[in-house]
Design an enzyme around this catalytic site. Structure first.
Site, PDB file in Angstrom:
ATOM      1  N   LYS A   1     -44.091   4.597   6.784  1.00 41.52           N
ATOM      2  CA  LYS A   1     -44.516   4.237   8.054  1.00 41.52           C
ATOM      3  C   LYS A   1     -44.874   5.318   9.006  1.00 41.52           C
ATOM      4  O   LYS A   1     -44.296   6.248   8.906  1.00 41.52           O
ATOM      5  CB  LYS A   1     -43.690   3.170   8.798  1.00 41.52           C
ATOM      6  CG  LYS A   1     -42.466   3.825   9.096  1.00 41.52           C
ATOM      7  CD  LYS A   1     -42.477   4.353  10.541  1.00 41.52           C
ATOM      8  CE  LYS A   1     -40.875   4.761  10.783  1.00 41.52           C
ATOM      9  NZ  LYS A   1     -40.750   5.869  11.712  1.00 41.52           N
TER      10      LYS A   1
ATOM     11  N   ASP B   1     -34.944   1.063  11.776  1.00 41.74           N
ATOM     12  CA  ASP B   1     -36.457   0.946  11.098  1.00 41.74           C
ATOM     13  C   ASP B   1     -36.514  -0.084  10.087  1.00 41.74           C
ATOM     14  O   ASP B   1     -37.713  -0.330   9.468  1.00 41.74           O
ATOM     15  CB  ASP B   1     -36.820   2.264  10.580  1.00 41.74           C
ATOM     16  CG  ASP B   1     -37.278   3.169  11.804  1.00 41.74           C
ATOM     17  OD1 ASP B   1     -37.347   2.623  12.909  1.00 41.74           O
ATOM     18  OD2 ASP B   1     -37.632   4.364  11.549  1.00 41.74           O
TER      19      ASP B   1
HETATM   20  O1  C5P Z   1     -30.337   2.679  13.271  1.00 45.82           O
HETATM   21  P1  C5P Z   1     -30.095   4.005  12.619  1.00 45.82           P
HETATM   22  O2  C5P Z   1     -29.116   4.067  11.877  1.00 45.82           O
HETATM   23  O3  C5P Z   1     -31.582   4.331  12.045  1.00 45.82           O
HETATM   24  O4  C5P Z   1     -30.088   4.825  13.954  1.00 45.82           O
HETATM   25  C1  C5P Z   1     -29.624   6.316  13.658  1.00 45.82           C
HETATM   26  C2  C5P Z   1     -29.279   6.841  15.157  1.00 45.82           C
HETATM   27  O5  C5P Z   1     -30.325   6.945  15.973  1.00 45.82           O
HETATM   28  C3  C5P Z   1     -27.902   5.917  15.997  1.00 45.82           C
HETATM   29  O6  C5P Z   1     -26.923   6.032  15.420  1.00 45.82           O
HETATM   30  C4  C5P Z   1     -28.445   6.329  17.355  1.00 45.82           C
HETATM   31  O7  C5P Z   1     -27.785   7.525  17.614  1.00 45.82           O
HETATM   32  C5  C5P Z   1     -30.008   6.729  17.486  1.00 45.82           C
HETATM   33  N1  C5P Z   1     -30.741   5.403  17.729  1.00 45.82           N
HETATM   34  C6  C5P Z   1     -31.145   5.205  18.929  1.00 45.82           C
HETATM   35  N2  C5P Z   1     -31.765   4.276  19.396  1.00 45.82           N
HETATM   36  C7  C5P Z   1     -32.578   3.605  18.282  1.00 45.82           C
HETATM   37  C8  C5P Z   1     -32.409   3.904  17.203  1.00 45.82           C
HETATM   38  C9  C5P Z   1     -31.506   4.790  16.765  1.00 45.82           C
HETATM   39  O8  C5P Z   1     -30.180   5.702  19.889  1.00 45.82           O
HETATM   40  N3  C5P Z   1     -33.226   2.542  18.912  1.00 45.82           N
END
Ligand code: C5P
Length: 273
Positions: A8, A138
């Site tokens: 994406k 995502d």
């Molecule tokens: O959800 P995911 O594991 O992809 O997110 C990785 C890191 O990115 C999270 O631990 C957080 O620190 C940050 N994040 C965030 N806000 C979001 C998505 C991710 O702060 N909407």
């Protein structure tokens, strides 16, 4: 059974708030791009002990296979469907990792869809989105895998009418690994100046003025090489160029009949799809 998880790009991305759970509220438009990995699942052979045997080829995947989102997707389902058979899963990795293209998220979400179909678990879209949100912010997008306006952590999705099939996407990955967590920490949340969905209704050549990814400000400053790629895409004739997610991939959007010459001028991996 074989599926082809695609990547994406983000068309605009604004961080609008910080939540008590440490995540950030954002708004973005996710658009599917047809650069794809290959993911295959077959039954384990008789006598194999492990519930899942995961192998990969193509780009080397760093880290333990137990932390791969495909493996975690299987384990999540196995918990709720103990009868899920033992499997072998093979991932051929083409989408650059840690690149803002959601490749790992796509693999995890496609693994859920594949297991649901192959083993007839009967999960509907809402249930698949629920599991995908447990995998990562995502991942739910890749369950729908159509242009979507995303809010919340990125998991609240509303499909939008946006057809860029008459355009070509050029993806350049400078090989810089940007930590998503670090990237979020660099930003001060603010209200979006104008809804992204309004901006996207204008001709693409006009997006340059208004369609912004908040991550670009700190990241292009910290990594001038990424800023140079964006500039090079515009010099090459891209109608719009921007960084995807928290980077470091920069994409350019070209009209289908427009020549693309940047692949001859960059030393970085360049995909044209
Ligand atoms: O959800 P995911 O594991 O992809 O997110 C990785 C890191 O990115 C999270 O631990 C957080 O620190 C940050 N994040 C965030 N806000 C979001 C998505 C991710 O702060 N909407």
């Amino acid at each position: 059974m074989v599926v082809f998880p695609n990547c994406k790009i983000n068309l605009g991305l604004h961080i609008t708030g910080k939540r008590a759970d440490g995540y950030h509220e954002l708004e973005t438009v996710f658009y599917p791009v047809q650069l794809k990995d290959v993911l295959e699942v077959v039954h384990a052979t008789a006598g194999e002990q492990a519930h899942i045997t995961f192998t990969s080829s193509g780009l080397p995947i760093p880290g333990d296979t137990a932390n791969n989102l495909c493996t975690i997707a299987y384990q999540l389902l196995k918990k709720d469907f103990p009868g899920l058979p033992s499997i072998r899963m093979h991932l051929h990795k083409i989408i650059p990792m840690g690149a803002g293209l959601g490749g790992g998220s796509a693999d995890g979400a496609f693994a859920l869809k594949l297991l649901n179909e192959k083993f007839q678990l009967g999960l509907n879209t809402a249930q698949l989105i629920h599991y995908a949100a447990l995998l990562g912010s995502d991942c739910p997008f890749f369950i729908l895998n159509q242009p979507c306006y995303g809010t919340g952590r990125g998991e609240i999705l509303t499909p939008v009418q946006l057809d860029l099939s008459d355009y070509r996407f050029v993806l350049i990955h400078p090989g810089i690994h940007v930590s998503t967590k670090w990237a979020f920490e660099q930003l001060t949340p603010a209200k979006a100046p104008r809804p992204i969905t309004d901006i996207l209704q204008q001709p693409i050549a006009e997006w340059k003025q208004e369609l912004l990814n908040d991550f670009e400000f700190p990241i292009l400053k910290a990594y001038p090489e990424i800023a140079a790629i964006k500039q090079a895409l515009y010099s090459d004739g891209a109608l719009y160029a921007g960084m995807s997610g928290s980077g470091s991939t920069v994409f350019g959007i070209y009209a289908a009949d427009q020549p693309v010459g940047i692949q001859h001028k960059t030393s970085h991996p360049c995909h044209i799809v």
